[in-house]
Design a protein around this motif. Structure first.
Motif, PDB file in Angstrom:
ATOM      1  N   ARG A  60       5.581   1.272 -30.339  1.00 53.24           N
ATOM      2  CA  ARG A  60       5.496   2.020 -31.599  1.00 53.24           C
ATOM      3  C   ARG A  60       6.583   1.546 -32.581  1.00 53.24           C
ATOM      4  O   ARG A  60       6.328   1.411 -33.775  1.00 53.24           O
ATOM      5  CB  ARG A  60       5.656   3.520 -31.328  1.00 53.24           C
ATOM      6  CG  ARG A  60       4.447   4.128 -30.635  1.00 53.24           C
ATOM      7  CD  ARG A  60       4.703   5.571 -30.231  1.00 53.24           C
ATOM      8  NE  ARG A  60       4.902   6.437 -31.383  1.00 53.24           N
ATOM      9  CZ  ARG A  60       3.926   7.029 -32.065  1.00 53.24           C
ATOM     10  NH1 ARG A  60       2.685   6.846 -31.682  1.00 53.24           N
ATOM     11  NH2 ARG A  60       4.175   7.796 -33.090  1.00 53.24           N
ATOM     12  N   GLY A  61       7.770   1.278 -32.041  1.00 54.42           N
ATOM     13  CA  GLY A  61       8.857   0.783 -32.885  1.00 54.42           C
ATOM     14  C   GLY A  61       8.514  -0.554 -33.520  1.00 54.42           C
ATOM     15  O   GLY A  61       8.738  -0.771 -34.718  1.00 54.42           O
ATOM     16  N   GLU A  62       7.918  -1.439 -32.722  1.00 51.38           N
ATOM     17  CA  GLU A  62       7.532  -2.754 -33.238  1.00 51.38           C
ATOM     18  C   GLU A  62       6.435  -2.618 -34.296  1.00 51.38           C
ATOM     19  O   GLU A  62       6.491  -3.261 -35.352  1.00 51.38           O
ATOM     20  CB  GLU A  62       7.043  -3.649 -32.086  1.00 51.38           C
ATOM     21  CG  GLU A  62       6.699  -5.065 -32.537  1.00 51.38           C
ATOM     22  CD  GLU A  62       5.977  -5.873 -31.466  1.00 51.38           C
ATOM     23  OE1 GLU A  62       5.692  -5.325 -30.384  1.00 51.38           O
ATOM     24  OE2 GLU A  62       5.688  -7.050 -31.747  1.00 51.38           O
ATOM     25  N   THR A  63       5.446  -1.747 -34.009  1.00 52.91           N
ATOM     26  CA  THR A  63       4.349  -1.544 -34.968  1.00 52.91           C
ATOM     27  C   THR A  63       4.899  -1.023 -36.299  1.00 52.91           C
ATOM     28  O   THR A  63       4.488  -1.486 -37.371  1.00 52.91           O
ATOM     29  CB  THR A  63       3.307  -0.569 -34.382  1.00 52.91           C
ATOM     30  OG1 THR A  63       2.892  -1.055 -33.110  1.00 52.91           O
ATOM     31  CG2 THR A  63       2.092  -0.435 -35.284  1.00 52.91           C
ATOM     32  N   CYS A  64       5.843  -0.066 -36.214  1.00 52.46           N
ATOM     33  CA  CYS A  64       6.452   0.468 -37.443  1.00 52.46           C
ATOM     34  C   CYS A  64       7.184  -0.646 -38.205  1.00 52.46           C
ATOM     35  O   CYS A  64       7.107  -0.720 -39.440  1.00 52.46           O
ATOM     36  CB  CYS A  64       7.435   1.587 -37.105  1.00 52.46           C
ATOM     37  SG  CYS A  64       6.614   3.089 -36.538  1.00 52.46           S
ATOM     38  N   ALA A  65       7.881  -1.521 -37.473  1.00 58.56           N
ATOM     39  CA  ALA A  65       8.609  -2.624 -38.122  1.00 58.56           C
ATOM     40  C   ALA A  65       7.633  -3.578 -38.824  1.00 58.56           C
ATOM     41  O   ALA A  65       7.890  -4.032 -39.940  1.00 58.56           O
ATOM     42  CB  ALA A  65       9.447  -3.385 -37.096  1.00 58.56           C
ATOM     43  N   VAL A  66       6.503  -3.856 -38.149  1.00 56.76           N
ATOM     44  CA  VAL A  66       5.493  -4.763 -38.727  1.00 56.76           C
ATOM     45  C   VAL A  66       4.993  -4.220 -40.062  1.00 56.76           C
ATOM     46  O   VAL A  66       4.789  -4.973 -41.020  1.00 56.76           O
ATOM     47  CB  VAL A  66       4.313  -4.960 -37.737  1.00 56.76           C
ATOM     48  CG1 VAL A  66       3.153  -5.684 -38.405  1.00 56.76           C
ATOM     49  CG2 VAL A  66       4.767  -5.709 -36.499  1.00 56.76           C
ATOM     50  N   TYR A  85       9.824  -9.724 -38.983  1.00 60.45           N
ATOM     51  CA  TYR A  85      10.095  -8.791 -37.883  1.00 60.45           C
ATOM     52  C   TYR A  85      10.271  -9.513 -36.549  1.00 60.45           C
ATOM     53  O   TYR A  85      10.164  -8.893 -35.490  1.00 60.45           O
ATOM     54  CB  TYR A  85       8.981  -7.737 -37.785  1.00 60.45           C
ATOM     55  CG  TYR A  85       7.595  -8.315 -37.565  1.00 60.45           C
ATOM     56  CD1 TYR A  85       7.117  -8.559 -36.285  1.00 60.45           C
ATOM     57  CD2 TYR A  85       6.775  -8.639 -38.647  1.00 60.45           C
ATOM     58  CE1 TYR A  85       5.875  -9.103 -36.076  1.00 60.45           C
ATOM     59  CE2 TYR A  85       5.524  -9.186 -38.449  1.00 60.45           C
ATOM     60  CZ  TYR A  85       5.073  -9.417 -37.165  1.00 60.45           C
ATOM     61  OH  TYR A  85       3.844  -9.966 -36.976  1.00 60.45           O
ATOM     62  N   TRP A  86      10.532 -10.829 -36.599  1.00 58.25           N
ATOM     63  CA  TRP A  86      10.621 -11.590 -35.363  1.00 58.25           C
ATOM     64  C   TRP A  86      11.676 -11.021 -34.408  1.00 58.25           C
ATOM     65  O   TRP A  86      11.453 -10.926 -33.188  1.00 58.25           O
ATOM     66  CB  TRP A  86      10.877 -13.075 -35.610  1.00 58.25           C
ATOM     67  CG  TRP A  86      11.378 -13.727 -34.353  1.00 58.25           C
ATOM     68  CD1 TRP A  86      12.620 -14.218 -34.117  1.00 58.25           C
ATOM     69  CD2 TRP A  86      10.649 -13.887 -33.117  1.00 58.25           C
ATOM     70  NE1 TRP A  86      12.719 -14.663 -32.825  1.00 58.25           N
ATOM     71  CE2 TRP A  86      11.524 -14.474 -32.184  1.00 58.25           C
ATOM     72  CE3 TRP A  86       9.357 -13.568 -32.713  1.00 58.25           C
ATOM     73  CZ2 TRP A  86      11.146 -14.765 -30.875  1.00 58.25           C
ATOM     74  CZ3 TRP A  86       8.980 -13.860 -31.388  1.00 58.25           C
ATOM     75  CH2 TRP A  86       9.865 -14.454 -30.505  1.00 58.25           C
ATOM     76  N   ALA A  87      12.845 -10.618 -34.947  1.00 55.22           N
ATOM     77  CA  ALA A  87      13.923 -10.104 -34.090  1.00 55.22           C
ATOM     78  C   ALA A  87      13.427  -8.903 -33.278  1.00 55.22           C
ATOM     79  O   ALA A  87      13.673  -8.808 -32.069  1.00 55.22           O
ATOM     80  CB  ALA A  87      15.123  -9.712 -34.943  1.00 55.22           C
ATOM     81  N   VAL A  88      12.688  -8.009 -33.939  1.00 52.98           N
ATOM     82  CA  VAL A  88      12.155  -6.821 -33.267  1.00 52.98           C
ATOM     83  C   VAL A  88      11.115  -7.258 -32.234  1.00 52.98           C
ATOM     84  O   VAL A  88      11.135  -6.811 -31.077  1.00 52.98           O
ATOM     85  CB  VAL A  88      11.511  -5.849 -34.286  1.00 52.98           C
ATOM     86  CG1 VAL A  88      11.001  -4.606 -33.591  1.00 52.98           C
ATOM     87  CG2 VAL A  88      12.494  -5.490 -35.376  1.00 52.98           C
ATOM     88  N   GLU A  89      10.215  -8.138 -32.656  1.00 56.23           N
ATOM     89  CA  GLU A  89       9.153  -8.596 -31.755  1.00 56.23           C
ATOM     90  C   GLU A  89       9.735  -9.221 -30.485  1.00 56.23           C
ATOM     91  O   GLU A  89       9.289  -8.923 -29.373  1.00 56.23           O
ATOM     92  CB  GLU A  89       8.261  -9.625 -32.482  1.00 56.23           C
ATOM     93  CG  GLU A  89       7.070 -10.061 -31.643  1.00 56.23           C
ATOM     94  CD  GLU A  89       6.308 -11.232 -32.254  1.00 56.23           C
ATOM     95  OE1 GLU A  89       6.254 -11.343 -33.493  1.00 56.23           O
ATOM     96  OE2 GLU A  89       5.771 -12.031 -31.468  1.00 56.23           O
ATOM     97  N   GLY A  90      10.757 -10.059 -30.651  1.00 57.82           N
ATOM     98  CA  GLY A  90      11.364 -10.740 -29.500  1.00 57.82           C
ATOM     99  C   GLY A  90      11.986  -9.745 -28.529  1.00 57.82           C
ATOM    100  O   GLY A  90      11.741  -9.808 -27.318  1.00 57.82           O
TER     101      GLY A  90
END
Lengths: 186, 68
Positions: free
Chosen positions: A71-77, A158-163
């Motif tokens: 959910r955090g990653e989706t929000c960042a995207v 958002y690569w940092a979050v995705e990684g």
């Protein structure tokens, strides 16, 4: 010019992504070797003193942390900064809760199957190796959370979050195999 | 990217989580109630449990379809 720069950025992320998957693939072999050592050293025997309910609870805690990480990653995207911060913070909290659960298991394990026994060797090595990965995952998530105060994550950045989140899910996948191997095989 | 696309993705997360919990509970019930020969079933369940994480949470398809 702008389109070319965008393509270069996308190419770079594709390379980062491939690198992370290769890293996780190589880590998988380490986990696999440790999983097989359980059968090599101990067969399918397991001590009756294993805390089964606690094993299930910490497994669900880790799965729940994967949901909040997703959910955090989706929000960042989608550029939802508040949602990103809230969910990553929950993930970090659940990661610590998982580590507390492993700590309780360890305190019981030292009493019933110390590291000098066959099962103890496997149990403490596997859970210790995995807990170390959880700890590094928490640190990675904390790093992207702190970075999020300075940079706005959003579409295309958002690569940092995705990684960090992908690594967290990898730690979860590893546990999906460790849990039955240690606690349930008989 | 429009935020209206976010809600279905967040909902999908809950569905995947529900499936994963169901698999873990099934593993627990199998492992604690059957005393012998349970490991092949647990191995299959573990693979079934890992797949939704790798597919939906880790987006493995992005490796060959970056637009996913």
């Amino acid at each position: 010019m702008a389109a070319a720069a965008k393509t270069r950025g996308e190419d770079r992320v594709a390379i980062y992504r491939l690198g992370l998957w290769l890293f996780m693939g190589s880590e998988s072999f380490l986990f696999l070797a440790l999983l097989f050592s359980r059968f090599y050293l101990q067969g399918v025997q397991r001590p009756a003193e294993l805390n089964q309910p606690l094993g299930l609870v910490i497994s669900i805690v880790l799965l729940l942390s994967s949901l909040s990480a997703y959910r955090g990653e989706t929000c960042a995207v989608y550029g939802d900064q508040a949602g990103f911060r809230r969910n990553i913070l929950v993930t970090i909290g659940l990661g610590f809760l998982f580590l507390v659960g492993v700590g309780i298991e360890w305190s019981e394990g030292f009493h019933f199957f110390p590291p000098s026994t066959g099962f103890g060797t496997v149990f403490f090595t596997l859970t210790g190796f995995h807990a170390f990965h959880v700890l590094t995952g928490v640190l990675a998530l904390a790093a992207v959370l702190v970075r999020g105060r300075k940079v706005q994550y959003g579409p295309g950045s958002y690569w940092a979050v995705e990684g960090a989140v992908k690594y967290w899910h990898f730690v979860d996948v590893a546990w999906v195999f460790i849990y039955p191997t240690l606690y349930l095989v008989s | 990217m429009h935020k209206s696309g976010m809600k279905p993705k967040l909902r999908l997360g809950f569905v995947v989580f529900g499936v994963l919990v169901a698999i873990e509970v099934a593993e627990y019930v199998l492992g604690t109630s059957i005393q012998k020969g349970v490991w092949p079933f647990l191995a299959v369940l573990a693979v079934i449990g890992a797949w939704p994480i790798v597919n939906y949470f880790m987006h493995i398809k992005q490796l060959w379809r970056p637009e996913e």
